[in-house]
Structures are given as C-alpha cells and as structure tokens.
Design an enzyme around this catalytic site. Sequence first.
Site, PDB file in Angstrom:
ATOM      1  CG  ASP A  12      36.833  42.930  42.259  1.00  0.00           C
ATOM      2  OD1 ASP A  12      36.160  42.834  43.302  1.00  0.00           O
ATOM      3  OD2 ASP A  12      37.639  42.060  41.897  1.00  0.00           O
ATOM      4  CG  HIS A  13      32.033  44.384  45.860  1.00  0.00           C
ATOM      5  ND1 HIS A  13      31.603  43.350  45.048  1.00  0.00           N
ATOM      6  CD2 HIS A  13      32.117  43.864  47.104  1.00  0.00           C
ATOM      7  CE1 HIS A  13      31.426  42.268  45.772  1.00  0.00           C
ATOM      8  NE2 HIS A  13      31.726  42.548  47.023  1.00  0.00           N
ATOM      9  CG  HIS A  45      35.711  39.261  44.510  1.00  0.00           C
ATOM     10  ND1 HIS A  45      35.456  40.431  43.839  1.00  0.00           N
ATOM     11  CD2 HIS A  45      34.495  38.733  44.787  1.00  0.00           C
ATOM     12  CE1 HIS A  45      34.159  40.596  43.711  1.00  0.00           C
ATOM     13  NE2 HIS A  45      33.554  39.582  44.280  1.00  0.00           N
TER      14      HIS A  45
END
Length: 509
Positions: free
Chosen positions: A183-184, A246
């Site tokens: 999950d950037h 996110h």
Amino acid sequence: MKKIKDQVLVIFGASGDLTYRKLVPALFDLYKQKSLPDNFVVLGVARSSFTDESFKEKMIDGIRQFSISKDAPEKEVNTFAEKLFYLSINTDDGTEYSKLTSRLNEFDSEKGTDGNYLFYLSTPPNLYPLIPKFLAQEGLNESKGKIRRIVIEKPFGTDLKSAVELNKSLLNDYEEHQIYRMDHYLGKETVQNLLVTRFSNSIYEPLWNRNYIHHVEITAAESIGVENRGGYYDHSGAMRDMIQNHLFQLLALVAMEPPTVIESDAIRNEKLKVFQALRPLSHVDIQNNVIRGQYTAANVKRVPQKGYREEKGVDPNSRTETYVAMKMFIDNWRWGGVPFYVRTGKHLPTRVSEIVIHFKPTPLNLFVDNKEYCSDGNVLVIRIHPDEGILLKTGMKVPGNGYKVKEVNMDFHYSQLQDTYVPGAYERLLLDAMLGDSTLYTRGDALEFAWKFVQPILDYWETNPNAPLYGYPCGSWGPECADGLIEGENMTWRYPCKNLSDDGIYCEL
C-alpha cells in the site's frame, strides 16, 4: 540500518507503466543513496519481446523522467543500468517458469546473488494466485535460510470472498512473513511521521482519546477524474479503490494503541485491533452514515469537464461511486463515542490528503463578546500531500486593549528541511521489502477485517438499485448533503487548500 543481503529483484509485469514510472526510478534513487546491496540484479519479466538492452534503454528513459535523481550524471545512470535484465515468458503458463529458474541460477553463479529472490507482482490481479503458485512449483518459495518473498500490489481482492480466497491460496505455499501486500500510501514520510507525532510527544498522546477529541477527519481528494482508467474504475469505485485500503490504513495509524516496541509485528497487531473494533454498519447506518456521489459535467476554471458517465470505458448508466463520505465508530475504551469521518473523491477542487484531529472546545468560553473568534476547539492537521507537514490551529490574543482573540497557525513544513533527503514512497517500501521489514505492509488478517467492514456497504448498494447516488459538479467538494454527516453545531468538513497553511486566505477552486 542493517546491511541488505545480495539478491535478485524479479518484477513481473515489467513492461508496464508502474515499473517504468515508479519502481525502477525508485531503485535508482536507492542506488544513489548507496542503499542497494553490493550484488544486486533487477530482472524484468513479462510477455513483451524486450531484450536486455532494449529494456535498459526504456528504464533509463523512465529514470530521466521520474526519478528524484533524474539529473544524475550519465555515467551513474549507465552503471546502474548494468544491473537491469529482462526475460520474456508467458507468465500465465506454468511450464515457462523453468526459464526463470535457469536465469536466476545464472545470476547466482555470475553475479553473486546467493539464491536470494524478491518477487514483485506488478501485474493484473487475475495473475496474483497464479504466479506465486508457479514459483512454488519451481521450488522458488522455499526459503531454507534464503530470501524468498513476494510483493503484491493492490487491489488485494475485490470483495471479502475474493480476498479470503487469495489469502488462502498464498498461504498454501508461503508463510505470512514471506507475503508483502503493498500500500504505497504507507510509504509516504508524513504517514510514518504520524507514529512519531503521537508516541514521542507527551503533549499529544495524553490527549489522544475520547476525553479530549471531538472527532477525526481523514480526507483523500483528487482534482482529476478517472482519465484513461474508466474501464477499470467502473468495476471498482471509490470504496474499493481508496477507502478499503489507503484510508483504512491511515485510520488504523491514527487510532491504534501504543505498540510495545517499534517493530513490525507489534505495530501490525495494534492496527489489527482497530479493525476488529470497528462498529459494524446496519442497513439504517448505511442509509444515514454513508454518502456516495458521482461527478457530473461542469466548467472548471472555464474549461469544460466531462461527467463520469461520459468518460471512455464507463457504462452510460453507471452507478459506480467516484465519491464516498462516511461516519464510523471504533468501539473501544480509547475511542468510545468519537466519530471518525472518512471521505475521498475524484474531480474535487484540489489534490490533497490529510488527517484532521478536532479537539473538544474549552468547558467555558470566557471570551463570549469576541464576535470574530468563536472556537469550536483546537485543530491539528497532519498533511500527507502535497505541502507535507503539520499544522496546529490555536487562539491567540490580538495586541491592544481588551481580549480580542484571533485564530493563528503554528505550522511545520517538510520543505523547510532543505538539506534533508526525503525518500519517495516506493523507494522506502522497496527497501523495506529487501530488508525483510514488513511494518509498512498490510497483514492478511487485518486486510480481511477491513473487507469485512466494507462488504455490507457494497452488498447494500448492489441489492438496492434505488440507494441514493448523488451527483456533484466537477470542481466542487462533493454532494452538499455530506456536510450533514458532521456532528456538532456549526461544524463541517475542513475544506483544505493545496498549501497547508493558506486555508481562509486563498484556496484553489
């Protein structure tokens, strides 16, 4: 930082945009920071018919456009490019993976990579169950003291059932500690700083609970529409694309209990407890506390913008949401009764992600005659992007007679650290995966609990075609009824600007 073991990074789907724009530029930035191991190889794997040389040429172009160190001398870029190689195979055919095994054995003997392999799946989600299985058939999942890890990009499942099935499939061949779910958002420096803000400052942590906090907002706004992703997005929507992953990860970092140590398992255990404590939503809760919207055509800065249903690849009668605002509660001792508000949307006035902590007002307003200042409580803003930093809104006396009070900003911006290198999100996450640090990656059990909370909302929308879907013009802050979610007199969402401290002065509209 501990030394990274020599290894091969195998990127499946290496001919795609993510490798070109994000992964290889981030690896070059790590190279510039002298963070890569001594013996390190990147092997791109995909169907496209690149050679080693043509793959290097394309990646050099990506470095020159997207790397933080894009202006590096040509000699450095070319030296790094010597670490890049390519293998063309049909990735959904298990019989082709013997070619990958042979190439990895060559690297071990010729490049000294010592049998350590990190596999990165930058592929369509339908390959997520297949590639790890084919790797296992070649014995490439067996660690035996070596690095054998897989990194998987989102989306990790499209609903609870598919997420559980994917987890089960992976765990048939891999241990949980070998699986890194990317999950950037969690790689952003300001997200990680949230832990430091909370747990290293005695002025915050004692107040971080139901006794002092009125409510919490988490916003991720985008100023663009779906652009060329209409075909994908119409089967995803804002709930799957942003909130389930996110924004729930940000929620967990805000709400978690202090871990015993700053280590992967300790932090991920506390995040899991947050998801377990989320109050399930009934049909009535979904009707009252979840608002979905879809952007409609409008002029933004005098430029006509298409409505969502007019976008390429989108069903003209689509009911896919491009905006979601929701109220939820965490039923534990720290947060009992404190509402958490989460929203995300496309084609909003500006691109911004932030967490806003609204503290309760003082028990007695001593400055009742001050008509220009009426505090509903102090506000702490943790800006994730852009203009990363922290902002605290507080009341101060205006010089002169009487007690005229004005709200002022006390702020810190990461841009003020001019001599400090701030790594990109993929740079940090790739480095952690190479090191074996899974702190910023999502664990399977937490992922399933997040889906478990979201699934009833998706089911309700699916089975109730008349459930409201509000239109909102491009360039607006979403459906007007979203303001009604916020509890409290005269309270509404914070409407942030591109610049952290400029709200109330100038805002991009």
